[in-house]
Design an enzyme around this catalytic site. Structure first.
Site, mmCIF file in Angstrom:
data_model
loop_
_atom_site.group_PDB
_atom_site.id
_atom_site.type_symbol
_atom_site.label_atom_id
_atom_site.label_comp_id
_atom_site.label_asym_id
_atom_site.label_seq_id
_atom_site.Cartn_x
_atom_site.Cartn_y
_atom_site.Cartn_z
ATOM 1 N N ASP A 14 -23.027 46.611 -64.572
ATOM 2 C CA ASP A 14 -22.884 47.976 -64.717
ATOM 3 C C ASP A 14 -22.971 48.572 -63.612
ATOM 4 O OD1 ASP A 14 -22.437 50.225 -66.009
ATOM 5 O OD2 ASP A 14 -23.906 50.196 -67.486
ATOM 6 N N ASP A 108 -16.253 51.353 -64.410
ATOM 7 C CA ASP A 108 -17.565 51.013 -63.839
ATOM 8 C C ASP A 108 -18.340 49.724 -64.624
ATOM 9 O OD1 ASP A 108 -18.176 52.562 -66.234
ATOM 10 O OD2 ASP A 108 -19.758 53.552 -65.314
ATOM 11 N N GLU A 109 -17.980 49.200 -65.495
ATOM 12 C CA GLU A 109 -18.476 48.188 -66.043
ATOM 13 C C GLU A 109 -17.612 46.805 -66.718
ATOM 14 O OE1 GLU A 109 -20.622 48.908 -69.754
ATOM 15 O OE2 GLU A 109 -19.463 50.540 -69.794
#
Length: 363
Positions: A14, A108-109
């Protein structure tokens, strides 16, 4: 009880305050100051907040007005999604150097299954360290990671030592880790469910584990079995490199609140047109139409209707959206409308294979 092998080694990576961190990386003047990506005006919403801003209670999805009230010195910048996607692809390419089993959740993850990895390295903990270090050296951003036996525990673990840290929960520590957690920290248990659990005397994972399957099913319907399993470390979902969308949506936030259904029909037609483009571009159809209404007080209401046949054209979408709009009276002026289509023709019924966990392994 955690079952016997086989087992998986899952990493959840993350990125830390991703949008805000990209802006601070690209513009040195923004470093070290409270920063929000999004709109700071009367209609604006925070898309992301730097850690400097989070200290003042600024959070994503918060209105720009409230964010400025919490942090008067807050600096707003407009989002640059093309730039975020560019950076995200660089990070994803790093993931593929370690495993092909990468399941992105957003820009983003992502989940990585490193049970068998391209480095032939036995320790998922050290692999996570190497991945985070490579991201920092090649991209210039910090990432946090969670490492455990399944996606559920890895997702929770990645939040433990944020920012720029990681947490490993090996098989023998999974149950103790989950028992100590506040129920609000369980991924997938939102505000409504956690409030209900609090009312039922369920405050921690230990409290949840003490409830029978019958009790949880009675109080939480289908979700009850899921809660019963996850608190016991049972989560069978595999890392899926090609995630199948469960729904496709389009929505608009209005510059001025709308007060009558009549004024909303033109907006719904625009939204239905945009959704039609997205559906037909990907050759996707669906049966369940959902109308999303966000009111001026920021409360959200959804109304759904399921058809007998698959649809993906504007006329059918609009017809059903109108029916849902008139289904009941609006209780406030409206700041956002959205239409989504689910129950898609992309749905694949997956057979859940029994998944078990080995208690002693190198993590």
């Amino acid at each position: 009880m955690i079952l016997e092998p086989p087992y998986r080694k899952i990493i959840h990576v993350d990125m830390d305050a991703f949008y805000a961190s990209v802006e601070q990386m690209d513009n040195p003047e923004l470093r070290g100051i409270p920063l929000a990506v999004g709109g700071g005006g009367e209609r604006g919403v925070v898309a992301a907040a730097s850690y400097e801003a989070r200290k003042f209670g600024v959070r994503s999805a918060m209105s720009g007005v409230l964010a400025r009230k919490n942090c008067p010195q807050l600096t707003f910048v407009k989002p640059r999604f093309a730039r975020y996607k560019e950076i995200s692809l660089k990070i994803r390419n790093i993931f593929y150097q370690y495993t092909d089993l990468v399941e992105p959740l957003s820009l983003d993850e992502a989940y990585l299954d490193v049970t068998k990895n391209k480095k032939n390295f036995p320790s998922a903990t050290i692999l996570a360290q190497k991945i985070r270090q490579q991201i920092f050296e090649e991209v210039g951003l910090n990432a946090s990671a969670g490492i455990s036996i399944n996606k559920f525990v890895a997702k929770i673990a990645s939040d433990v030592n944020k920012p720029n840290g990681q947490k490993t929960v090996p098989p023998e520590e999974v149950l103790a880790f989950l028992e100590k957690l506040d129920i609000k920290k369980f991924y997938g248990i939102g505000k409504v469910a956690s409030a209900k659990m609090y009312n039922l005397g369920i405050f921690t994972g230990k409290d949840l584990k003490e409830k029978s399957l019958e009790f949880l099913t009675e109080n939480f319907k289908k979700s009850g079995k899921h809660y019963y399993q996850i608190v016991r470390g049972i989560h069978n979902s595999e890392v899926k490199p090609h995630r199948i969308p469960k729904s496709v949506a389009a929505e608009h936030t209005f510059n001025t609140n709308l007060t009558s259904e009549i004024y909303m029909l033109e907006k719904l037609e625009q939204i239905a047109t945009e959704l039609e483009k997205r559906l037909q571009k990907s050759n996707i159809s669906g049966k369940t139409i959902t109308l999303k209404i966000k009111y001026s007080d920021f409360s959200v209401q959804t109304r759904s209707k399921t058809q007998a046949h698959f649809i993906n054209d504007k006329d059918a979408l609009l017809k059903n959206a109108k029916a849902l709009l008139y289904q009941e009276k609006l209780h406030e002026s409206v700041r956002l409308l959205g239409i989504s289509l689910s129950n898609l023709n992309t749905t694949i019924l997956e057979k859940e294979e029994p998944f078990e966990v080995q208690l002693k392994l190198e993590f």
